[in-house]
Each structure stands twice: as C-alpha cells, then as structure tokens.
Design a protein around this motif. Structure first.
Motif, PDB file in Angstrom:
ATOM      1  N   GLY B 248       0.812  -1.218   0.000  1.00 34.83           N
ATOM      2  CA  GLY B 248       0.000   0.000   0.000  1.00 34.83           C
ATOM      3  C   GLY B 248       0.836   1.253   0.000  1.00 34.83           C
ATOM      4  O   GLY B 248       1.969   1.266  -0.490  1.00 34.83           O
ATOM      5  N   VAL B 249       0.294   2.320   0.587  1.00 35.90           N
ATOM      6  CA  VAL B 249       0.940   3.628   0.466  1.00 35.90           C
ATOM      7  C   VAL B 249       2.344   3.656   1.060  1.00 35.90           C
ATOM      8  O   VAL B 249       3.178   4.461   0.657  1.00 35.90           O
ATOM      9  CB  VAL B 249       0.075   4.746   1.105  1.00 35.90           C
ATOM     10  N   LEU B 250       2.612   2.732   2.009  1.00 38.93           N
ATOM     11  CA  LEU B 250       3.940   2.750   2.630  1.00 38.93           C
ATOM     12  C   LEU B 250       4.979   1.973   1.817  1.00 38.93           C
ATOM     13  O   LEU B 250       6.170   2.032   2.096  1.00 38.93           O
ATOM     14  CB  LEU B 250       3.874   2.178   4.048  1.00 38.93           C
ATOM     15  N   LEU B 251       4.498   1.245   0.818  1.00 37.82           N
ATOM     16  CA  LEU B 251       5.415   0.499  -0.047  1.00 37.82           C
ATOM     17  C   LEU B 251       5.651   1.323  -1.312  1.00 37.82           C
ATOM     18  O   LEU B 251       4.786   1.406  -2.178  1.00 37.82           O
ATOM     19  CB  LEU B 251       4.806  -0.868  -0.397  1.00 37.82           C
ATOM     20  N   LYS B 252       6.797   1.953  -1.402  1.00 38.19           N
ATOM     21  CA  LYS B 252       7.053   2.870  -2.525  1.00 38.19           C
ATOM     22  C   LYS B 252       7.815   2.152  -3.636  1.00 38.19           C
ATOM     23  O   LYS B 252       8.607   1.263  -3.378  1.00 38.19           O
ATOM     24  CB  LYS B 252       7.903   4.064  -2.058  1.00 38.19           C
ATOM     25  N   ASP B 253       7.548   2.617  -4.817  1.00 37.17           N
ATOM     26  CA  ASP B 253       8.263   2.095  -5.972  1.00 37.17           C
ATOM     27  C   ASP B 253       9.583   2.842  -6.109  1.00 37.17           C
ATOM     28  O   ASP B 253       9.740   3.717  -6.939  1.00 37.17           O
ATOM     29  CB  ASP B 253       7.398   2.261  -7.228  1.00 37.17           C
ATOM     30  N   ASN B 254      10.540   2.474  -5.245  1.00 41.81           N
ATOM     31  CA  ASN B 254      11.802   3.217  -5.237  1.00 41.81           C
ATOM     32  C   ASN B 254      12.766   2.766  -6.319  1.00 41.81           C
ATOM     33  O   ASN B 254      13.816   3.367  -6.511  1.00 41.81           O
ATOM     34  CB  ASN B 254      12.477   3.102  -3.862  1.00 41.81           C
ATOM     35  N   GLU B 255      12.409   1.691  -7.004  1.00 37.91           N
ATOM     36  CA  GLU B 255      13.323   1.215  -8.026  1.00 37.91           C
ATOM     37  C   GLU B 255      13.267   2.098  -9.268  1.00 37.91           C
ATOM     38  O   GLU B 255      14.155   2.050 -10.114  1.00 37.91           O
ATOM     39  CB  GLU B 255      12.984  -0.238  -8.401  1.00 37.91           C
ATOM     40  N   LYS B 256      12.191   2.912  -9.369  1.00 38.60           N
ATOM     41  CA  LYS B 256      12.029   3.845 -10.495  1.00 38.60           C
ATOM     42  C   LYS B 256      12.186   3.142 -11.838  1.00 38.60           C
ATOM     43  O   LYS B 256      12.876   3.599 -12.727  1.00 38.60           O
ATOM     44  CB  LYS B 256      13.051   4.996 -10.399  1.00 38.60           C
ATOM     45  N   LEU B 257      11.529   1.982 -11.915  1.00 39.72           N
ATOM     46  CA  LEU B 257      11.603   1.257 -13.172  1.00 39.72           C
ATOM     47  C   LEU B 257      10.752   1.916 -14.241  1.00 39.72           C
ATOM     48  O   LEU B 257      11.040   1.844 -15.419  1.00 39.72           O
ATOM     49  CB  LEU B 257      11.122  -0.175 -12.958  1.00 39.72           C
ATOM     50  N   ILE B 258       9.696   2.548 -13.764  1.00 45.36           N
ATOM     51  CA  ILE B 258       8.746   3.145 -14.695  1.00 45.36           C
ATOM     52  C   ILE B 258       8.778   4.652 -14.503  1.00 45.36           C
ATOM     53  O   ILE B 258       8.758   5.134 -13.391  1.00 45.36           O
ATOM     54  CB  ILE B 258       7.316   2.649 -14.395  1.00 45.36           C
ATOM     55  N   LYS B 259       8.809   5.347 -15.591  1.00 44.58           N
ATOM     56  CA  LYS B 259       8.753   6.808 -15.488  1.00 44.58           C
ATOM     57  C   LYS B 259       7.395   7.227 -14.948  1.00 44.58           C
ATOM     58  O   LYS B 259       6.378   6.748 -15.378  1.00 44.58           O
ATOM     59  CB  LYS B 259       8.956   7.432 -16.863  1.00 44.58           C
TER      60      LYS B 259
END
Lengths: 457, 259
Positions: B248-259
C-alpha cells in the motif's frame, strides 16, 4: 414527525425529511445501491405527494444531517437569508413548484430569492418537477460571473477548453489548446486535469497557458485542476488565476477529498489577494457530481441528488467563477444509463442555478455506462435550452487522460449554432479579431499561416 | 484514395491546416469539419473505438483456454465466481463483485484445510474487461512465474474469478491463507485501450481492506506498459512487500523502473 400519504387502503409513512426526499427521488442506481429508493412505483409517487405538501419552513427546522456533526449543515442554517426567503416562506414544496413556473417568478425575482433558498428546498422541489419544468425555471435564472471576461449572460454559452494529455506533455497540451482556440472554445477557462498532483508539473503547465494567453492577448483565464493545498503551495511562484477543488455535500465527503470550509476559505482569500482578474474577482472553480458522498461512504442516509445540492451551499460560500457537475463521470453504479444521466444533469443545473451558482455541466459518460454520443447530444441540446453557463470542449469528445467521453469543440459549435448562442462577449471579439469567427458567429477557415499554428509547429 | 478520403464530396468537408500538430498528441485534434459537424469518417472511427470498449465491458473470460494454458505451466487452477450473478448486476452492485459466492468459499476452504502455509496467491479477475485477461494475463505470467520460482517464492493454487472487482482478491487470499495476493484484472476500457490490464498487490489480504492497502500497476498491454517492464516491477514490489511486511501507500516504488 412522520409524513404520510394514503393511496387506496394503504397509508405510506415516511419517518423524516431525508426519507421522504430519498423515496421521492426519480429512480437511479446509486440510491438503490445505498438502499434508499422507494420500494415500488406507487411508493415513489406517494412520497412525491407527501413531499409536495411539506412546508418550506420545515426545512429550516429539521436538519437532514445533524447541525452538531456537520459543518455544511451549520453553513446552510447559519447563512440562511430570512429576508430573501420571506416572499416564499409560507409556501409548501408543491406551491413553490407552481410559483417557480409562473410568470411572477421572473429573472430578477429569482435572483433576489436565491440566498433565501436552502439546498434541501431546491432538491425537494426538483424531485416533484418534470424535465421540462427543470429547463423552464433554470432558463429564467441568470448567474453572471467575471474574471477576465463575462460568463453566464443570457444568449451566451461558454466552453472550458480541456486539453488533457496522458503524460502532461507540454507540446501535446499546447497542440490541443491551439485546436480548441481555432474551433472557438476556451472562454470559460483553459483548464487542464494534470496526470499527477506534482507541484512542479502544475507550475510548468500554469506557465504554459499563461504565456500563451499573454502572447495572443486572449481574454480568458487558466486553471490546472490540482488539489487546493497544492494550489496554495505554488501560489507564490506560479500564475494561479483560478483555484480549483472537488467538493461534496457532507463534511465527511469533503474530508475524503482532503478539504474543509476553512481550507477553502484560506485558498479563496489567497487567490483574491493575487488580484489577477481584470474585470471581476470570481476566483474559484468547483467540481461536483452525484454519488460522491456514497462513494466516500459519507451520505448519512441522504439520497445522492440532495447530497449534491448541499455541495452547492459550499460552492456558494466562495462566489465561484465556475461550478461544474461532472454528471456521468462516476459510473453506472450511481447513474446507470443515458436516461439517469440526463435527468441528473438537469436536476443539478436547475438546483445550482436556483441557488445562484454559475452552473456548467460536463456532459459525459464512461464506457461501462449504458450511454453513447446520442445521449450526450440529447443532453447537450437540453442544457443549451436551459441556459447552461458552459460545457466542456475536448478534442473529438475523447479525453485521452481521464478515459471518458465528454463534448467536443464541434459539439459546442453545434449547440451555439442551433440555439443562436454566442461565446462570452470579450472572447467573441477576440475570435473575430483573430479571423477565427465572423461577426455572425460562423467559424471561418483559417490559413496554415495563422500565428497560432505557425508558432507551435 | 485513402480510407479517410472516400465518400467525400469535394468542397463539403474542410480539413484543418494544423494537422501536423497531431505529431504531439494522441488526442483527436485537427479533425476537420463539415458545417459545425465532425466529418463522417472520424465519427465512424470514434464509434468503432467505443464499440470495442463496449464489447470489452461485456466480454467473457475464455476460461477453458486460460485453464489449459495455466495447466501447461504446471499450475493448479480453481474457477470461482463472485456474488454478482451477471454483468447487469455487476455494474450496479460493486459490493457483490467484491465477495465470493458460497460455492467458491466452500471450494477454497476445503483447499486451505489440506495445504500448508502458502506465499503468493495469484488471481485472474475479469473486472471491466475480460478481454484484457484473455489477451494479456498469460504473457505477463510467463515472465513473472519463472522469476518467482527462481527466488523460491511458493505459489498458492491460481484462481480465475468471474464478475469480480479488485477487493475479491482479499477474500481469496485470506481463504487460501496466502501471505500476499496478486490480482490481475481488466481495467475500465478507454476509447483507445479496450484491453488494459491492471495488477493489484496486497500483503496479508483480509476482507475489508481498502485501496490504501494495495499497490497498483496499470495500463499493461502491448501499446502501454510492456509485459517485461510490468513483470519486473511486480517482482520488485513482491520482494519488497515480503521484506517490509506491508503493502500500500507505505510500499514505494523506489526502483524507479517506470517513469
């Protein structure tokens, strides 16, 4: 106090105002989802009969959402204008309907009555009115607002140019703006729904529209429809003409949108202090839509159309330039088909106008609703007759970012043409000067060397 | 003569001299006009796009084909149904689309009783476009499943569920005692995207959870987010979800795989 109607041997009993309002409402899927609708056709008409006999005074004495727990109820009651209400204070709902349709209820009379009416009163009277009644009375209301041009004059229909793009690409957005301007749209506002709520992108898009506006000296205003708190954050460094916010008709609904009356007040004051309007100071832009309270699980047993009318009390507080009911966006679990969408739009437009708001309508539907462009053509034409202040203009009616269908620049030309409606006067002069439209209101063929085209290639 | 030129009487339809701006946006700009109206060829193009979207809303899962394909990947599959009897009810009663019918509950209860603790439950749900599942679910799983196997992440039996909304995955995952549920679902069709697939991930699924407990990857289709990019991002989120024990909101997509 319960309300009763006897039909034959059966007496229908409605425990309170909100029950009679909900059961009197024309059928729609959202009220059924909330479990609020009448159980039969007979019960619905019985509720309308009971509603017709309720005194308008009752609405001032019986809050449908408790005064203590809801700041919108407090706003409605505390700001009610008893003097404006006086001419109709002895009416029932049914008498109000008959009077509204009479010649005595002319434009100036309705304008001075507006502060005396509450959302619940106008929702109630709308429920006993046919579509033609909603159109007739709305047409008599005239709500004029100003920022850099004059909106809402009788005989005029403005368009919000909505140049959305899937990735907020500035060149893509500019291309849609040029398209819209060359089709005569953009007098209500050039308003972008951003794909994200990023403050940096919002600033960039505001600068894009503002530069375009200044370069061509376009008498209109701009808006990027970000959250009100984002607008407050960027105001010191961005050209913010209008502050946008989605609002609903209960305190809890607004909480789900992350707003309350005091944040809106702060934003209103901040926008006014910028003094960017040249001929007027209506600086707010609100969007609403039936079903938002149910969607937020915040309806408190009140039907979706009455919740919607209460949102107009919030809007009215802040003298908006534009209010827009996004009627078919929410989906078929609230408004199932073209018939329900059309009825809801006419109700919203009527209720907003009667309360003194500059109503526009997003004539729209999603792909999972039982509706198509023919339904939108019907609604658009009806709203043109009803004197709607503005509609949306989207390239080909297809919003590629929000994934729904609305009205196109062509649709706006159609309804202006068949009903003899004109753009906002200042904007119309600009269109004539640019060689886009002639004095008779017909669109002209522009050449490929027009400055709006060449400077964007 | 191109298709856009046929049937046009010379002098009736005027084209727009800014057609070159189309290069900057997929929006329907520079359509031309006849009087105030959109030229017929463009009207028909629009109507066809809407027809595709409408057909997608009423499309059905190709359950036989899907089950056969999934079994070829050595995966047991259960066919489930929500409480929404048909599309008509599904569209008006989102609450029923979020709950399993009694037969489905009984089936999953019997399975969970005989199995050990599982890790990831994958759910294929029709949502608002079964076409999206029919077209895009298998190609995505063919990339994702080997990644999970290599990482030794065990799978619960797969579920295919009809007339389903996203939240039904929480009930399925909970009944299967899965630690994580991944719902592949058909998104609301747009005019240019009748088969867009969405993926929702929930850690420790339980009925009653809401959107802020989920992570979403949207617009998975050949013209949108590619299968490879979607699978990579989903695998990243699954591993992070296990590591952080949340979603959820606390799990961020920090890998920045997608723009």
């Amino acid at each position: 106090m319960p309300y009763k109607t006897t039909i034959g041997n059966h007496t229908y009993r409605f425990d309170d105002l909100k029950t009679v309002l909900a059961k009197a409402a024309p059928y729609r899927s959202g009220d059924a989802l909330a479990g609020l609708t009448a159980g039969s056709y007979e019960e619905r008409v019985a509720a309308q009969m009971a509603l017709a006999d309720i005194a308008l005074q009752d609405f001032l004495q019986q809050a449908i959402i408790p005064y203590e727990s809801d700041e919108i109820t407090r706003l409605i009651i505390d700001t009610h204008d008893a003097q404006a209400f006086a001419p109709v204070s002895h009416f029932t709902v049914g008498q109000l309907r008959d009077w509204l349709l009479s010649d005595a209820a002319d434009t100036p009379t309705l304008q001075s009555l507006a502060p005396g009416l509450t959302p619940e009163m106008v929702a109630a009277v709308s429920k006993v009115m046919r579509n033609q009644d909603l159109i007739s009375v709305a047409r008599k209301c005239e709500v004029i607002t100003r920022f850099r041009n004059t909106l809402g004059l009788k005989g005029h229909l403005a368009v919000r140019l909505q140049p959305n793009h899937t990735t907020d690409d500035p060149k893509g957005i500019a291309a849609s703006i040029v398209d819209g301007l060359l089709y005569g749209s953009g007098d209500a506002v050039i308003g972008i729904n951003p794909a994200t709520d990023s403050p940096a992108i919002t600033v960039q898009l505001l600068q894009l529209i503002d530069e375009l506006r200044q370069q061509y000296d376009i008498p209109t205003q701009s808006c990027v429809l970000c959250h009100v708190t984002t607008a407050l954050t960027i105001m010191p460094r961005a050209p913010v003409d209008l502050v946008f916010q989605s609002i609903g008709g209960t305190e809890q609904t607004n909480s789900s949108f992350g707003v309350n009356l005091s944040i809106l007040q702060e934003a209103h004051e901040a926008a006014l202090s910028l003094q960017r309007g040249t001929i007027g100071s209506n600086v707010m832009y609100f969007e609403t839509g039936q079903g938002s309270s149910l969607s937020a699980n915040a309806h408190g047993g009140v039907d979706q159309q009455t919740c919607e009318a209460r949102a107009y009390a919030v809007a009215r507080r802040f003298n908006p330039l534009l209010v827009n009911t996004v009627v078919g966006f929410i989906g078929p679990e609230y408004l199932y088909d073209g018939k329900q969408i059309i009825r809801a739009a006419l109700e919203d437009h009527f209720c907003g106008k009667l309360l003194g708001l500059p109503m526009g309508v997003d004539v729209c539907y999603t792909n999972h609703a039982e509706a198509d462009q023919d339904d939108m053509d019907n609604l658009l034409t009806l709203l043109g007759v009803a004197g709607c202040n503005y509609i949306m203009g989207i390239p080909g009616a297809d919003d590629i970012m929000l994934n729904y269908q609305s009205t196109s620049f062509h649709d706006a030309l159609y309804v202006r043409k068949v009903l003899g409606l004109r753009p906002a006067p200042e904007f119309e002069q600009w269109l004539v000067k640019q060689g886009i439209m002639n004095e008779a209101g017909n669109l002209l063929k522009v050449s490929g060397s027009h400055q709006l085209i060449t400077s964007h290639l | 003569m191109s298709s856009s030129e046929k049937h046009i009487i010379p002098g009736t339809v005027s084209s727009d001299p800014w057609a070159s701006l189309k290069a900057f946006t997929p929006a329907r700009i520079a359509l031309g006009r006849t009087g105030t109206a959109i030229p017929l060829q463009e009207v028909l193009q629009f109507r066809m796009a809407h027809a595709h979207a409408r057909d997608a809303v009423y499309s059905l899962l190709n359950t036989d084909t899907l089950i056969a394909q999934l079994q070829s990947l050595q995966l047991p599959v259960n066919l489930l149904h929500s409480q929404a009897a048909d599309r008509h009810e599904y569209l008006q009663r989102p609450d029923k689309g979020r709950k399993l019918d009694i037969d489905s509950i009984n089936l999953l209860t019997s399975l969970a009783g005989s199995s050990t603790q599982q890790s990831v439950s994958i759910v294929l749900a029709d949502g608002l476009s079964a076409t999206a599942i029919n077209n895009n679910a298998l190609p995505l799983l063919e990339i994702l499943l080997p990644m999970l196997q290599q990482a030794a992440i065990p799978l619960a039996p797969l579920s295919i569920v009809q007339q389903a909304r996203v939240a039904i995955g929480d009930e399925i995952g909970s009944l299967l005692k899965a630690e994580l549920v991944v719902v592949l679902i058909g998104e609301r069709p747009g005019l240019s995207s009748p088969d867009s697939l969405g993926v929702y991930l929930t850690y420790r699924p339980q009925p009653g959870l809401t959107d802020e407990a989920r992570n979403c990857i949207s617009n998975i289709r050949p013209e949108g987010l590619s299968y490879q990019a979607a699978a990579t991002k989903l695998f990243y989120l699954i591993r992070e979800s296990f590591r952080l024990r949340l979603s959820g909101v606390l799990l961020k997509d920090n890998e920045k795989l997608i723009k």
